[in-house]
Motif scaffolding. Structure first.
Motif, PDB file in Angstrom:
ATOM      1  N   UNK A   1       0.807  -1.210   0.000  1.00  0.00           N
ATOM      2  CA  UNK A   1       0.000   0.000   0.000  1.00  0.00           C
ATOM      3  C   UNK A   1       0.840   1.259   0.000  1.00  0.00           C
ATOM      4  N   UNK A   2       2.103   1.129   0.380  1.00  0.00           N
ATOM      5  CA  UNK A   2       2.998   2.281   0.405  1.00  0.00           C
ATOM      6  C   UNK A   2       4.291   2.006  -0.350  1.00  0.00           C
ATOM      7  N   UNK A   3       4.878   0.849  -0.110  1.00  0.00           N
ATOM      8  CA  UNK A   3       6.139   0.496  -0.753  1.00  0.00           C
ATOM      9  C   UNK A   3       5.896  -0.553  -1.840  1.00  0.00           C
ATOM     10  N   UNK A   4       6.703  -0.456  -2.905  1.00  0.00           N
ATOM     11  CA  UNK A   4       6.569  -1.365  -4.040  1.00  0.00           C
ATOM     12  C   UNK A   4       7.867  -2.152  -4.217  1.00  0.00           C
ATOM     13  N   UNK A   5       7.724  -3.440  -4.543  1.00  0.00           N
ATOM     14  CA  UNK A   5       8.882  -4.290  -4.810  1.00  0.00           C
ATOM     15  C   UNK A   5       8.582  -5.157  -6.028  1.00  0.00           C
TER      16      UNK A   5
END
Length: 261
Positions: free
Chosen positions: A70-74
């Motif tokens: 929801x905040x960080x992408x990987x």
């Protein structure tokens, strides 16, 4: 009156899919850090509006290429299917892999295969001797072409005018205290390597590491890749590389020439 065919460049311009290009550029930007990235990070790195980057990211998430809390992408392991498709479809890899394995076994050192990608080299295959703790350049590893033996072996394909222009235009960062960055000296070195048929680089790309490479040519003489062997300077001298490694590399490259289309 028959309709005139448009120029190739015009056809390419009209066929260009901008959204796909943006998505691929965004995927590539995950490599600039070693951890997760925020939407703002990715938008800034790709110079895209946040709204555009957000739509791309959630499209990639739906396709299984990206994960988010929801905040960080990987990136997800599914991204590796893209690289696997390249490796499976590459004739150079399929033809050279047995050669790399044979050379590595004969020399008891790691052998690698690399191709040019812009101003960099990328390693796409390797052969390792039969020992547990072997180290070397991983598949997908990138280095600047100008200061690596594989890069110089492939850059020798260019004529002197093209080569001089390419060296002058490319980014030439100092990698070690031994890195040669002067374009005139690099031009002279690569021209000399072309005449010798091999390139030997000593501690220019990585401290304490030297390597020797030969170009891999297809049936018509065009250079399509380079194969190399490298070792720490404390273990293998330059003389040993020329005497012991070079014949193995040259024999391997020459043996596949008629097989590469």
């Amino acid at each position: 009156m028959p309709k005139l065919k448009r120029p190739d460049r015009a056809e390419r311009a009209t066929d260009f899919v901008e959204s796909l290009d943006r998505g691929l550029r965004l995927l590539a930007k995950f490599g600039v850090t070693s951890g997760p990235m925020t939407l703002s990070d990715l938008a800034r790195a790709t110079e895209l509006p946040r709204a555009t980057a957000r739509r791309i990211l959630f499209t990639l998430e739906r396709g299984g290429f990206v994960a988010t809390d929801g905040k960080l992408f990987t990136l997800t392991p599914h991204v590796l299917t893209l690289a696997a498709s390249y490796l499976r479809s590459s004739q150079v890899v399929s033809v050279l892999q047995p050669v790399l394995d044979r050379i590595a076994a004969a020399a008891q050192e790691i052998s690698s295969l690399a191709v040019l990608d812009g101003d960099e080299v990328v390693f796409i295959a390797r052969g390792s001797p039969a020992r547990v703790f072997s180290t070397g350049l991983d598949i997908g590893y990138r280095l600047p072409a100008f200061c690596t033996s594989v890069g110089r072996a492939m850059l020798g394909q260019l004529d002197n005018t093209e080569l001089a222009a390419k060296l002058a235009a490319m980014r030439r960062e100092t990698m070690t205290s031994s890195t040669v960055t002067d374009p005139k000296l690099l031009l002279a070195t690569i021209m000399a390597d072309r005449e010798k048929g091999y390139s030997l680089v000593d501690r220019e790309a990585e401290p304490g590491f030297r390597s020797i490479s030969v170009p891999v040519r297809r049936y018509d003489g065009t250079i399509v890749a380079a194969i190399n062997m490298g070792a720490h300077v404390d273990r293998v001298s330059t003389a040993e590389m020329i005497d012991r490694f070079l014949p193995l590399l040259q024999g391997g490259a020459e043996g596949v020439r008629s097989l590469l289309l």
